[in-house]
Design a protein around this motif. Structure first.
Motif, short mmCIF file in Angstrom:
data_model
loop_
_atom_site.label_atom_id
_atom_site.label_comp_id
_atom_site.label_asym_id
_atom_site.label_seq_id
_atom_site.Cartn_x
_atom_site.Cartn_y
_atom_site.Cartn_z
N ARG A 202 2.63 5.70 14.09
CA ARG A 202 1.22 5.87 13.76
C ARG A 202 1.01 6.61 12.45
NH1 ARG A 202 -2.37 6.70 19.26
NH2 ARG A 202 -1.80 4.71 20.22
N VAL A 203 1.83 7.61 12.18
CA VAL A 203 1.72 8.32 10.90
C VAL A 203 2.08 7.39 9.75
CG1 VAL A 203 2.73 10.16 9.49
CG2 VAL A 203 2.05 10.63 11.84
N THR A 204 3.09 6.57 9.94
CA THR A 204 3.46 5.59 8.92
C THR A 204 2.31 4.65 8.61
OG1 THR A 204 5.80 5.63 9.55
CG2 THR A 204 5.02 3.69 8.36
N MET A 205 1.65 4.14 9.65
CA MET A 205 0.53 3.22 9.46
C MET A 205 -0.65 3.91 8.78
SD MET A 205 1.69 0.35 10.49
CE MET A 205 0.13 -0.47 10.18
N LEU A 206 -0.96 5.13 9.20
CA LEU A 206 -2.10 5.84 8.64
C LEU A 206 -1.91 6.15 7.16
CD1 LEU A 206 -2.92 8.28 11.58
CD2 LEU A 206 -4.44 6.52 10.68
N ILE A 207 -0.74 6.69 6.82
CA ILE A 207 -0.51 7.07 5.42
C ILE A 207 -0.36 5.83 4.55
CG2 ILE A 207 1.00 8.32 3.84
CD1 ILE A 207 1.67 10.20 6.10
N SER A 208 0.29 4.80 5.06
CA SER A 208 0.45 3.57 4.29
C SER A 208 -0.91 2.95 3.97
CB SER A 208 1.32 2.58 5.06
OG SER A 208 1.45 1.37 4.34
N SER A 209 -1.84 3.04 4.91
CA SER A 209 -3.17 2.46 4.68
C SER A 209 -3.94 3.25 3.62
CB SER A 209 -3.97 2.43 5.98
OG SER A 209 -4.27 3.73 6.43
N GLN A 210 -3.56 4.52 3.39
CA GLN A 210 -4.19 5.31 2.34
C GLN A 210 -3.58 5.03 0.97
OE1 GLN A 210 -6.95 7.67 2.62
NE2 GLN A 210 -7.04 6.27 4.35
N LEU A 211 -2.32 4.64 0.94
CA LEU A 211 -1.65 4.37 -0.33
C LEU A 211 -1.81 2.93 -0.79
CD1 LEU A 211 1.70 6.34 0.17
CD2 LEU A 211 -0.34 7.07 -1.07
N GLY A 236 7.57 -0.26 4.13
CA GLY A 236 8.02 -0.60 2.79
C GLY A 236 7.05 -0.14 1.72
N LEU A 237 5.75 -0.36 1.94
CA LEU A 237 4.74 0.09 0.99
C LEU A 237 4.74 1.62 0.86
CD1 LEU A 237 1.75 -2.24 1.95
CD2 LEU A 237 3.15 -2.36 -0.12
N LEU A 238 4.95 2.28 1.99
CA LEU A 238 4.99 3.75 1.97
C LEU A 238 6.18 4.25 1.15
CD1 LEU A 238 3.85 6.43 2.92
CD2 LEU A 238 5.17 6.18 5.03
N LEU A 239 7.33 3.65 1.34
CA LEU A 239 8.52 4.06 0.58
C LEU A 239 8.34 3.81 -0.92
CD1 LEU A 239 11.38 2.78 2.93
CD2 LEU A 239 10.70 5.15 2.50
N ARG A 256 2.07 18.33 -4.92
CA ARG A 256 2.85 18.60 -3.70
C ARG A 256 1.94 19.06 -2.57
NH1 ARG A 256 6.54 20.80 -7.52
NH2 ARG A 256 5.83 22.93 -7.10
N PHE A 257 0.97 19.90 -2.91
CA PHE A 257 0.02 20.39 -1.91
C PHE A 257 -0.77 19.25 -1.30
CE2 PHE A 257 -4.64 21.16 -1.97
CZ PHE A 257 -4.77 21.68 -0.68
N PHE A 258 -1.33 18.38 -2.13
CA PHE A 258 -2.15 17.28 -1.61
C PHE A 258 -1.30 16.29 -0.81
CE2 PHE A 258 -5.43 18.42 -4.84
CZ PHE A 258 -6.51 18.46 -3.98
N PHE A 259 -0.10 16.02 -1.28
CA PHE A 259 0.74 15.05 -0.58
C PHE A 259 1.16 15.58 0.78
CE2 PHE A 259 4.79 13.06 0.49
CZ PHE A 259 4.49 11.71 0.29
N ALA A 260 1.66 16.82 0.82
CA ALA A 260 2.08 17.39 2.10
C ALA A 260 0.89 17.57 3.03
CB ALA A 260 2.77 18.74 1.86
N GLY A 261 -0.26 17.94 2.47
CA GLY A 261 -1.45 18.08 3.29
C GLY A 261 -1.86 16.77 3.93
N ALA A 262 -1.75 15.68 3.18
CA ALA A 262 -2.09 14.37 3.72
C ALA A 262 -1.16 13.98 4.87
CB ALA A 262 -2.04 13.31 2.61
N VAL A 263 0.14 14.26 4.69
CA VAL A 263 1.11 13.91 5.73
C VAL A 263 0.87 14.75 6.99
CG1 VAL A 263 3.56 13.91 6.35
CG2 VAL A 263 2.85 13.15 4.07
N LEU A 264 0.71 16.05 6.82
CA LEU A 264 0.54 16.93 7.98
C LEU A 264 -0.79 16.68 8.69
CD1 LEU A 264 1.85 20.30 6.47
CD2 LEU A 264 3.01 18.83 8.13
N SER A 265 -1.83 16.38 7.91
CA SER A 265 -3.14 16.16 8.54
C SER A 265 -3.20 14.82 9.26
CB SER A 265 -4.24 16.22 7.47
OG SER A 265 -4.14 15.14 6.57
#
Length: 274
Positions: A202-211, A236-239, A256-265
């Protein structure tokens, strides 16, 4: 009979009660009410970007991209999903106040901004459970954005940890929660093992849909083998996205702050959707 679906969202419920009192027969007025919250969210978001991002043009572009994100279609267009707007508004206000609290020079100013940040965090949690996602950005801020003694940065997170603990206890004591696998909802407190099993996907799908424009909502309604192909494409898109931004992440703490925040949130929403 074993299914439970009860959300603890008193503040958002009050906004609907206000609709019922003022304009019970006007769906248009209710939609305008939701748009008011969306406008407030954009205002706080712009202020937060402007304070956290050095370049004004980058802050403006980020705000425009946020405003046009298709993920807002449901909370803006569906009256019953207003809780997402209300919670996000106070969550971003919390991040903004927390930044002021950690950068203010005077002790009184730091305490005042800190109190406002904590109050905003309480409010975002009372609007929707997913407000806890802002904790991911606060943790990322303490470890990746802020500088100074580690002990001080860790202590800055303690009020929010107390709020989450208190909210969780009150939620359990009052009988709120999700059980029985209703739709895609999984309560991490009541079904931790099941939540951990679906978390990576689910995290993979959520973050991939943002990128990318790869919509995670389609994954929700897909069945094998299509869902498997979609997950592979999303991963694949996420990588690829991470590979492109890696040089920037190495060079700049704000990124780094925004990226890690997006992943953790993205972890708390994984209990509700992919």
């Amino acid at each position: 009979p074993d299914t439970q679906l009860t959300f603890m969202r008193p503040l958002s419920s009050l906004t609907h009660l206000l609709d019922h009192w003022l304009w019970p027969d006007s769906a248009l007025a209710m939609h305008l009410h939701s748009l008011f919250w969306f406008g407030l969210l954009l205002l706080f978001t712009f202020r937060a970007y402007r304070n956290l991002i050095v370049q004004p043009w980058a802050a403006g572009l980020a705000c425009v991209m946020f405003a046009l994100d298709s993920a807002h279609a449901s909370p803006v267009g569906w009256i019953a999903n207003r809780n997402g707007l209300v919670s996000a508004t106070f969550a971003v206000a919390c991040m903004l106040c927390h930044h002021h609290a950690r950068t203010a020079r005077g002790v009184r100013a730091r305490w005042a901004w800190g109190a406002l940040a904590c109050a905003a965090f309480v409010t975002c949690m009372l609007a929707a459970e997913l407000g806890v996602g802002m904790l991911g950005y606060l943790v990322s801020y303490a470890f990746l954005y802020e500088r100074g003694a580690l002990r001080s940065r860790l202590l800055s997170l303690s009020p929010y940890a107390v709020v989450v603990a208190g909210f969780s206890m009150a939620r359990a004591r009052l009988g709120y929660g999700v059980m029985g696998g209703f739709g895609n909802y999984i309560d991490p407190l009541q079904e931790p093992l099941r939540f951990l099993r679906v978390l990576p996907v689910r995290v993979t799908m959520l973050i991939s849909s943002q990128l990318s424009r790869f919509c995670s909502d389609l994954y929700e309604i897909s069945l094998p083998p299509v869902s498997g192909y979609m997950l592979a494409i999303a991963a694949g898109l996420l990588l690829i996205g991470v590979w492109f931004v890696m040089p920037t992440l190495r060079a700049d703490r704000v990124h780094r702050f925004f990226f890690a925040g997006a992943v953790l949130s993205a972890i708390p929403p994984a209990g509700a959707t992919a």
